[in-house]
Design a protein around this motif. Structure first.
Motif, PDB file in Angstrom:
ATOM      1  N   LEU A  15       0.835  -1.193   0.000  1.00 56.62           N
ATOM      2  CA  LEU A  15       0.000   0.000   0.000  1.00 56.62           C
ATOM      3  C   LEU A  15       0.873   1.248   0.000  1.00 56.62           C
ATOM      4  O   LEU A  15       1.939   1.268   0.608  1.00 56.62           O
ATOM      5  N   LEU A  52      -9.133   8.341   4.450  1.00 57.22           N
ATOM      6  CA  LEU A  52      -9.481   7.190   3.624  1.00 57.22           C
ATOM      7  C   LEU A  52     -10.462   7.619   2.529  1.00 57.22           C
ATOM      8  O   LEU A  52     -11.584   8.062   2.817  1.00 57.22           O
ATOM      9  N   GLN A  80      -5.913   3.013  -0.860  1.00 56.64           N
ATOM     10  CA  GLN A  80      -6.361   1.698  -0.417  1.00 56.64           C
ATOM     11  C   GLN A  80      -6.121   0.649  -1.501  1.00 56.64           C
ATOM     12  O   GLN A  80      -5.881   0.981  -2.666  1.00 56.64           O
ATOM     13  N   ARG A  81      -6.160  -0.605  -1.118  1.00 58.52           N
ATOM     14  CA  ARG A  81      -5.856  -1.687  -2.068  1.00 58.52           C
ATOM     15  C   ARG A  81      -6.691  -1.544  -3.341  1.00 58.52           C
ATOM     16  O   ARG A  81      -7.877  -1.226  -3.307  1.00 58.52           O
ATOM     17  N   HIS A  83      -6.377   0.760  -5.483  1.00 62.07           N
ATOM     18  CA  HIS A  83      -6.566   2.159  -5.822  1.00 62.07           C
ATOM     19  C   HIS A  83      -5.223   2.889  -5.909  1.00 62.07           C
ATOM     20  O   HIS A  83      -4.242   2.473  -5.294  1.00 62.07           O
ATOM     21  N   TYR A  94     -10.803  -8.438  -1.860  1.00 61.59           N
ATOM     22  CA  TYR A  94     -11.362  -7.097  -1.704  1.00 61.59           C
ATOM     23  C   TYR A  94     -12.573  -7.138  -0.770  1.00 61.59           C
ATOM     24  O   TYR A  94     -13.644  -6.620  -1.074  1.00 61.59           O
ATOM     25  N   ARG A  96     -14.421  -6.616   3.112  1.00 62.52           N
ATOM     26  CA  ARG A  96     -14.449  -5.613   4.173  1.00 62.52           C
ATOM     27  C   ARG A  96     -13.333  -5.869   5.181  1.00 62.52           C
ATOM     28  O   ARG A  96     -12.667  -4.949   5.652  1.00 62.52           O
ATOM     29  N   TYR A  99      -9.983  -4.521   3.857  1.00 59.29           N
ATOM     30  CA  TYR A  99      -9.873  -3.063   3.889  1.00 59.29           C
ATOM     31  C   TYR A  99      -9.664  -2.555   5.310  1.00 59.29           C
ATOM     32  O   TYR A  99      -8.863  -1.643   5.548  1.00 59.29           O
ATOM     33  N   ASP A 102      -6.173  -3.350   6.431  1.00 61.32           N
ATOM     34  CA  ASP A 102      -5.205  -2.443   5.803  1.00 61.32           C
ATOM     35  C   ASP A 102      -5.107  -1.130   6.579  1.00 61.32           C
ATOM     36  O   ASP A 102      -4.009  -0.620   6.827  1.00 61.32           O
ATOM     37  N   GLY A 123     -14.550   4.631   2.342  1.00 58.44           N
ATOM     38  CA  GLY A 123     -13.553   4.908   3.374  1.00 58.44           C
ATOM     39  C   GLY A 123     -14.181   5.216   4.712  1.00 58.44           C
ATOM     40  O   GLY A 123     -13.601   4.923   5.763  1.00 58.44           O
ATOM     41  N   THR A 126     -15.095   1.911   6.293  1.00 57.49           N
ATOM     42  CA  THR A 126     -13.875   1.338   6.854  1.00 57.49           C
ATOM     43  C   THR A 126     -13.528   2.019   8.175  1.00 57.49           C
ATOM     44  O   THR A 126     -13.133   1.356   9.142  1.00 57.49           O
ATOM     45  N   SER A 221     -15.124  -4.922  -4.521  1.00 59.25           N
ATOM     46  CA  SER A 221     -15.036  -4.159  -3.279  1.00 59.25           C
ATOM     47  C   SER A 221     -16.411  -3.697  -2.831  1.00 59.25           C
ATOM     48  O   SER A 221     -16.752  -3.753  -1.648  1.00 59.25           O
TER      49      SER A 221
END
Length: 300
Positions: A15, A52, A80-81, A83, A94, A96, A99, A102, A123, A126, A221
């Motif tokens: 990341l 985020l 974020q992954r 992205h 991908y 929850r 994320y 992460d 975000g 998250t 996602s």
């Protein structure tokens, strides 16, 4: 100034985190934006803020917010992954859980916690899921234009159809701005800020301009949250939480106020003349809406 810091996320996914610093000092005779004094956060540290982005977004979408925050706090935005400049491996998951893990890893590896976590859309979800899971790492959350209710299968199908409608590749960035700001069927009236927002998530390829993300990963996602409601996790957030919406955004006033009621320490704010991209579309009004909350949390 901005500095990239590499973070290892869940499952070893690479990341990119971006630490924003205060802009260069103004030259004599120029008017410089007001910057508050640094808080008394103790020797050698400042209060941490993790930013985020939402689905399809990237850390740079937070640049304006991060720069004014950096005058007083350590502001870091995370790609974020899937992205921005973070890893987009087809083998990555991908979910929850991924994320949230992460974001947890970013706070721990960057030494930001306990931090204020500011999230937009995905975000924001998250942010509150992390706050419920790791209250020791999250000091407060800002929830920007994200619903707690389930959106359902019809919503996911609409997104699938929308991705198929994109006229990719775009011949030029001007075409990106025009399509997302004017021609996109989802645009009710011309919105130049929306065009600029999507221009930031395009890169030039051999045949034209394409998104930096894989639409299939974006749909995966979104699928991870769209069928479920998230009220239970919202009720588990014990830290201060601000629920903010644009008047023309995706989060309705009634649902936003119910979210505030469910949150043990919830507060409400709204921004007029703003849609879903509140922080990007109306940066000054966004700042005015969240600054009192941050002031109370970080210096109160």
């Amino acid at each position: 100034m901005v500095r990239r810091i590499d973070v290892t996320g869940s499952g070893g996914v690479r990341l990119a985190a971006w630490e924003f610093a205060e802009p260069p000092k103004a030259v004599p005779g120029q008017v410089r934006e007001r910057t508050p004094e640094r808080s008394d956060a103790g020797p050698g540290r400042t209060d941490g803020v993790l930013l985020l982005h939402g689905l399809m977004g990237r850390a740079s979408h937070w640049a304006t917010t991060a720069r004014w925050l950096s005058g007083r706090h350590r502001a870091v935005a995370l790609d974020q992954r899937g992205h921005g400049q973070s890893e987009k491996s087809p083998q990555a998951v991908y979910t929850r859980e991924a994320y949230v893990e992460d974001a947890e890893a970013a706070l721990e590896q960057l030494g930001l916690g306990p931090a204020v976590v500011i999230g937009h859309a995905m975000g924001a979800l998250t942010a509150w899921q992390l706050a419920a899971r790791r209250p020791d790492l999250v000091r407060a959350v800002v929830i920007c234009d994200m619903r707690a209710s389930a959106l359902g299968a019809a919503s996911q199908r609409e997104w699938e159809d929308w991705f198929r409608a994109w006229p990719v590749p775009f011949a030029a960035l001007a075409d990106v701005r025009k399509w997302f700001g004017e021609d996109d069927p989802w645009v009710e009236r011309p919105n130049p800020a929306r065009g600029e927002f999507y221009a930031e998530v395009m890169h030039e390829s051999a045949d034209g301009w394409r998104p930096v993300f894989d639409p299939r990963q974006m749909l995966a996602s979104r699928e991870a949250w769209v069928y479920d409601a998230h009220w239970e996790e919202l009720a588990q957030v014990r830290c201060p939480a601000l629920v903010l919406r644009g008047l023309d955004g995706e989060l309705g006033r009634a649902e936003a106020q119910e979210m505030v009621r469910v949150l043990p320490r919830g507060e409400y704010a709204e921004v007029a003349d703003a849609g879903h991209l509140v922080h990007y579309d109306q940066p000054e009004a966004w700042r005015m809406a969240i600054e009192p909350f941050l002031e109370a949390v970080l210096t109160g």
